[in-house]
Design an enzyme around this catalytic site. Structure first.
Site, mmCIF file in Angstrom:
data_model
loop_
_atom_site.group_PDB
_atom_site.id
_atom_site.type_symbol
_atom_site.label_atom_id
_atom_site.label_comp_id
_atom_site.label_asym_id
_atom_site.label_seq_id
_atom_site.Cartn_x
_atom_site.Cartn_y
_atom_site.Cartn_z
ATOM 1 N N GLN A 134 -17.566 61.340 80.850
ATOM 2 C CA GLN A 134 -17.758 60.686 82.154
ATOM 3 C C GLN A 134 -16.763 61.179 83.206
ATOM 4 O OE1 GLN A 134 -20.311 58.902 82.815
ATOM 5 N NE2 GLN A 134 -21.056 58.371 80.776
ATOM 6 N N LYS A 157 -24.557 65.420 81.759
ATOM 7 C CA LYS A 157 -23.975 64.400 82.647
ATOM 8 C C LYS A 157 -23.351 65.031 83.883
ATOM 9 C CE LYS A 157 -22.942 61.252 78.836
ATOM 10 N NZ LYS A 157 -23.987 60.240 78.900
HETATM 11 N N1 7TS Z 1 -18.821 59.556 75.445
HETATM 12 C C1 7TS Z 1 -19.051 58.879 76.576
HETATM 13 C C2 7TS Z 1 -17.897 58.292 77.333
HETATM 14 C C3 7TS Z 1 -20.356 58.737 77.034
HETATM 15 O O1 7TS Z 1 -20.592 58.091 78.170
HETATM 16 C C4 7TS Z 1 -21.421 59.302 76.277
HETATM 17 C C5 7TS Z 1 -22.863 59.095 76.667
HETATM 18 C C6 7TS Z 1 -21.119 60.032 75.138
HETATM 19 C C7 7TS Z 1 -19.807 60.119 74.745
HETATM 20 C C8 7TS Z 1 -22.156 60.737 74.353
HETATM 21 O O2 7TS Z 1 -22.621 61.834 75.082
HETATM 22 P P1 7TS Z 1 -23.837 62.720 74.569
HETATM 23 O O3 7TS Z 1 -24.122 63.633 75.707
HETATM 24 O O4 7TS Z 1 -23.392 63.437 73.362
HETATM 25 O O5 7TS Z 1 -24.964 61.764 74.288
HETATM 26 N N2 7TS Z 1 -23.083 57.942 77.452
HETATM 27 C C9 7TS Z 1 -24.298 57.359 77.695
HETATM 28 C C10 7TS Z 1 -24.405 56.222 78.485
HETATM 29 O O6 7TS Z 1 -23.489 55.650 79.031
HETATM 30 N N3 7TS Z 1 -25.711 55.866 78.522
HETATM 31 O O7 7TS Z 1 -26.420 56.750 77.794
HETATM 32 C C11 7TS Z 1 -25.539 57.697 77.267
#
Ligand code: 7TS
Length: 417
Positions: free
Chosen positions: A214, A237
């Site tokens: 984030q 993201k």
């Molecule tokens: N860490 C944080 C702080 C996140 O917000 C997320 C995904 C992940 C790890 C995992 O990321 P990924 O790209 O491997 O899935 N956060 C969210 C959310 O807040 N709503 O859907 C996914």
């Protein structure tokens, strides 16, 4: 007005109308209303530059990377490897091969938990996380603890959703081997003081793993300045494609870790008796990678750099300030997370109204928010709730959209009360 400086830093007078034109998805109507997309913490939208980079790659360049002598393979390899250099520059890593491509933050953390686990964690060792972690920075460490007999320790957060120095220092000791903390909380928006968290962990000889999923969409990250050992994030993201992410690690630490997945590309030599492994970064990149995703991520980084984090930060701060003021005025609305250092993420509950009912009525008005536990169930337990409504902003959102959100909530409250 667009002014591209030679060092590709802060470059554009922030013109929101021009920026929004770069994101074709934003101009559609949903349920008869202009879309208001406020689910950026889950995944952000893609500028044309990213969409075109992926499309052009498949139209002109596609071939497998790293193995071919022929023209297309070399061209694909160059384009893919260019992104590694762009990521290195973006986070100011020292070396290209400290950048490992993964599928995303989740895979980056699982890679670490698996490889560190085999190498460095023993029964009775302690792994420290915080109460605000996403499930992907909890479960891999729990699995590691189950395998090894290590102990998971959790830093509590205060009522504002912050980690205080005292609460952090209370859980760290000589047995701490890993401290794994998010840079920015996806649910609370809290920006953690990770530089001092890292510094303190190092005093006890612990390794630091920062979940930056984030952070990268909003702020500059300098891994050398932070002095973190590992830093993880996701392409989707930060306006790039899904299925591509990054694990940064210090060279000496990555060198010392065993591989995660076995297969093609990660080897130096294979016999049935013994396999030797490729050098960094390939040791951790088994199999055909997400080539188009890597190239798309490179285009997303170019796009971010064209605007500049400084401009993004200034604009988002204004959105956050206005959003906070306007949402605060809604009767019976309670913020979950109200940290002093906070990104433009608002999690809230409204007394007597279920978050998913509120989310559904907002959707009927074309407003996309997320409802539920946001993969942070232990944090929901701490606040004694089952979920929140979360509105998370990106630099393409507008002050008008804050007003649409607030009006939408007021309408929903009138309907549901
Ligand atoms: N860490 C944080 C702080 C996140 O917000 C997320 C995904 C992940 C790890 C995992 O990321 P990924 O790209 O491997 O899935 N956060 C969210 C959310 O807040 N709503 O859907 C996914």
């Amino acid at each position: 007005m667009l002014v591209i400086k030679e060092d590709r830093t802060a470059t554009m007078e922030f013109d929101i109308e021009i920026i929004r034109k770069d994101f074709p998805i934003l101009s559609q109507k949903v349920n008869g209303q202009p879309l208001v997309y406020l689910d950026n913490a889950a995944s952000s939208q893609k500028p044309l530059a990213v969409i075109d980079a992926i499309s052009d790659y498949y139209k002109t360049t596609h071939s497998n990377v790293h193995r071919g002598v022929h023209y297309l393979s070399q061209r694909a390899t160059t384009a893919y490897e260019d992104t590694r250099e762009k990521v290195r520059a973006l986070i100011n890593a020292k070396l290209d091969h400290e950048i490992i491509f993964t599928r995303g933050t989740t895979e980056s953390i699982n890679l670490l938990a698996s490889s560190l686990g085999k190498h460095q964690i023993q029964k009775g060792d302690e792994i420290v996380i915080s109460e605000m972690e996403h499930h992907s920075n909890i479960v891999p460490w729990q699995l590691l603890c189950e395998e090894t007999g290590a102990i998971l320790k959790v830093i509590p957060v205060n009522d504002q959703g912050e980690i205080t120095e005292e609460s952090y220092h209370n859980v760290i000791n000589e047995k701490t081997k890993i401290v794994a903390i998010c840079h920015v909380s996806n649910t609370l928006g809290t920006i953690n003081s990770i530089a001092s968290i890292i510094e303190y962990a190092h005093q006890f000889g612990a390794l630091t793993v920062i979940d930056g999923a984030q952070a990268l969409p909003h702020m500059t990250v300098d891994v050398q300045q932070l002095n973190c050992d590992f830093y993880c994030f996701s392409g989707h993201k930060m306006f790039g494609p899904t299925g591509i992410g990054i694990l940064y690690g210090k060279e000496a630490l990555l060198d010392a870790l065993p591989p995660y997945h076995g297969g093609g590309n990660m080897i130096e030599n294979v016999t049935f008796e013994k396999t030797t492994y490729n050098k960094l970064p390939h040791k951790f990149e088994a199999g055909t990678p997400n080539i188009a995703g890597g190239i798309g991520l490179g285009a997303a980084i170019d796009y971010i750099m064209k605007i500049g984090y400084e401009e993004i930060g200034k604009y988002e701060d204004e959105l956050a300030k206005y959003g906070h003021e306007q949402l605060s005025a809604i009767k019976n609305l309670r913020f979950i997370g109200d940290a002093t250092e906070k990104s433009a993420v608002f999690s809230f509950v409204i007394e007597g109204i279920h978050p998913s009912d509120l989310g559904t009525i907002l959707d009927q008005q074309g407003i996309a928010v997320r409802t539920g536990h946001h993969c942070t169930q232990p944090l929901m337990d701490k606040f004694g709730i089952s979920g929140t409504v979360r509105a998370s902003f990106a630099f393409y959102n507008t002050i008008d959209e804050v007003d649409r959100l607030v009006n939408g909530i007021n309408k929903a409250v009138a309907m549901l009360s």
